[in-house]
Design a protein around this motif. Sequence first.
Motif, PDB file in Angstrom:
ATOM      1  N   GLU A 174       2.813  -3.978  -3.142  1.00 42.29           N
ATOM      2  CA  GLU A 174       1.744  -4.982  -3.017  1.00 42.29           C
ATOM      3  C   GLU A 174       0.994  -4.821  -1.689  1.00 42.29           C
ATOM      4  O   GLU A 174      -0.244  -4.848  -1.658  1.00 42.29           O
ATOM      5  N   LEU A 175       1.731  -4.625  -0.608  1.00 47.71           N
ATOM      6  CA  LEU A 175       1.103  -4.433   0.705  1.00 47.71           C
ATOM      7  C   LEU A 175       0.249  -3.175   0.712  1.00 47.71           C
ATOM      8  O   LEU A 175      -0.913  -3.204   1.129  1.00 47.71           O
ATOM      9  N   CYS A 176       0.800  -2.076   0.232  1.00 44.35           N
ATOM     10  CA  CYS A 176       0.056  -0.809   0.218  1.00 44.35           C
ATOM     11  C   CYS A 176      -1.194  -0.902  -0.654  1.00 44.35           C
ATOM     12  O   CYS A 176      -2.264  -0.409  -0.269  1.00 44.35           O
ATOM     13  N   GLU A 177      -1.075  -1.524  -1.816  1.00 51.71           N
ATOM     14  CA  GLU A 177      -2.239  -1.665  -2.699  1.00 51.71           C
ATOM     15  C   GLU A 177      -3.316  -2.537  -2.061  1.00 51.71           C
ATOM     16  O   GLU A 177      -4.512  -2.254  -2.195  1.00 51.71           O
ATOM     17  N   ALA A 178      -2.904  -3.595  -1.367  1.00 46.41           N
ATOM     18  CA  ALA A 178      -3.880  -4.466  -0.696  1.00 46.41           C
ATOM     19  C   ALA A 178      -4.603  -3.702   0.414  1.00 46.41           C
ATOM     20  O   ALA A 178      -5.831  -3.809   0.550  1.00 46.41           O
ATOM     21  N   LEU A 179      -3.876  -2.911   1.178  1.00 47.14           N
ATOM     22  CA  LEU A 179      -4.508  -2.109   2.238  1.00 47.14           C
ATOM     23  C   LEU A 179      -5.421  -1.047   1.623  1.00 47.14           C
ATOM     24  O   LEU A 179      -6.522  -0.793   2.123  1.00 47.14           O
ATOM     25  N   ALA A 180      -4.979  -0.441   0.527  1.00 48.36           N
ATOM     26  CA  ALA A 180      -5.773   0.607  -0.117  1.00 48.36           C
ATOM     27  C   ALA A 180      -7.046   0.062  -0.750  1.00 48.36           C
ATOM     28  O   ALA A 180      -8.037   0.778  -0.878  1.00 48.36           O
ATOM     29  N   SER A 181      -7.038  -1.216  -1.126  1.00 44.79           N
ATOM     30  CA  SER A 181      -8.240  -1.785  -1.742  1.00 44.79           C
ATOM     31  C   SER A 181      -9.409  -1.812  -0.757  1.00 44.79           C
ATOM     32  O   SER A 181     -10.565  -1.845  -1.184  1.00 44.79           O
ATOM     33  N   GLU A 182      -9.110  -1.776   0.522  1.00 41.66           N
ATOM     34  CA  GLU A 182     -10.149  -1.665   1.556  1.00 41.66           C
ATOM     35  C   GLU A 182      -9.722  -0.598   2.547  1.00 41.66           C
ATOM     36  O   GLU A 182      -9.677  -0.817   3.749  1.00 41.66           O
ATOM     37  N   ARG A 183      -9.422   0.568   1.997  1.00 42.28           N
ATOM     38  CA  ARG A 183      -8.816   1.620   2.791  1.00 42.28           C
ATOM     39  C   ARG A 183      -9.679   2.108   3.945  1.00 42.28           C
ATOM     40  O   ARG A 183      -9.150   2.451   4.991  1.00 42.28           O
ATOM     41  N   GLY A 184     -11.000   2.114   3.806  1.00 46.14           N
ATOM     42  CA  GLY A 184     -11.864   2.527   4.914  1.00 46.14           C
ATOM     43  C   GLY A 184     -11.674   1.628   6.126  1.00 46.14           C
ATOM     44  O   GLY A 184     -11.523   2.094   7.256  1.00 46.14           O
ATOM     45  N   PHE A 185     -11.645   0.344   5.867  1.00 52.90           N
ATOM     46  CA  PHE A 185     -11.472  -0.632   6.946  1.00 52.90           C
ATOM     47  C   PHE A 185     -10.089  -0.506   7.574  1.00 52.90           C
ATOM     48  O   PHE A 185      -9.945  -0.404   8.798  1.00 52.90           O
ATOM     49  N   TYR A 186      -9.045  -0.504   6.744  1.00 56.52           N
ATOM     50  CA  TYR A 186      -7.687  -0.501   7.295  1.00 56.52           C
ATOM     51  C   TYR A 186      -7.292   0.844   7.900  1.00 56.52           C
ATOM     52  O   TYR A 186      -6.565   0.888   8.890  1.00 56.52           O
ATOM     53  N   ALA A 187      -7.762   1.950   7.350  1.00 55.33           N
ATOM     54  CA  ALA A 187      -7.490   3.254   7.981  1.00 55.33           C
ATOM     55  C   ALA A 187      -8.145   3.303   9.352  1.00 55.33           C
ATOM     56  O   ALA A 187      -7.537   3.757  10.327  1.00 55.33           O
ATOM     57  N   ASN A 188      -9.381   2.829   9.425  1.00 55.98           N
ATOM     58  CA  ASN A 188     -10.096   2.787  10.695  1.00 55.98           C
ATOM     59  C   ASN A 188      -9.343   1.911  11.691  1.00 55.98           C
ATOM     60  O   ASN A 188      -9.174   2.272  12.854  1.00 55.98           O
ATOM     61  N   ALA A 189      -8.852   0.769  11.237  1.00 56.89           N
ATOM     62  CA  ALA A 189      -8.120  -0.148  12.120  1.00 56.89           C
ATOM     63  C   ALA A 189      -6.797   0.465  12.581  1.00 56.89           C
ATOM     64  O   ALA A 189      -6.397   0.295  13.739  1.00 56.89           O
ATOM     65  N   LEU A 190      -6.109   1.191  11.705  1.00 58.86           N
ATOM     66  CA  LEU A 190      -4.827   1.803  12.063  1.00 58.86           C
ATOM     67  C   LEU A 190      -4.985   2.997  12.991  1.00 58.86           C
ATOM     68  O   LEU A 190      -4.035   3.393  13.663  1.00 58.86           O
TER      69      LEU A 190
END
Length: 186
Positions: free
Chosen positions: A82-98
């Motif tokens: 669930e956590l991974c899918e939620a992050l992947a749903s806005e992967r551009g934003f969360y990859a950039n943040a990470l």
Amino acid sequence: MANSQITKRAVAVSLKQRMEHTPLEKITITDICDDCGLNRKSFYYHFQNKYELVIWIFEEEIGRPIREKVASNRVSLSLAIELCEALASERGFYANALRVTGPGSFREYLAHQMQPMVLRSLSMEHVPSLDRDETTYLISEFFLSSLYRWLERTPPSSAEAFLEGFSSASLALAKRIQHLLEKPTE
């Protein structure tokens, strides 16, 4: 909705839109405020910096519900998916943040949030020689590095495939380290 929430959401939308194409480090508070028609003082009334804004966005969208499940001891593979899918749903934003590391960063925040879960899953209470905080932080960082690489892939594999690969790599690494530690010195 209170004016405070409206302002926070407008600032969040601006940052998310900008992070789709611009690294977080290059986005300024002025850029965000210009998008929203706000002054810098309004931004700083709600957030100390853009990193705190990223954490607020995560908490509003993903963090709070996940933490409630963790608090009720429902840590499971389905929660990780669930956590991974939620992050992947806005992967551009969360990859950039990470991508951003260091004090106050989203990555550091997540690593610290993960530490209690890692500690529970490792049953480290029987291993007094390990520094629990350091060990759980390093494991959290290992997971977040893997998560970042997964989010950067185009297209990413499924959350299940990512977690299976992460688990396999973790086991192989642990076995290799154990083997190296057991080998007699020459």
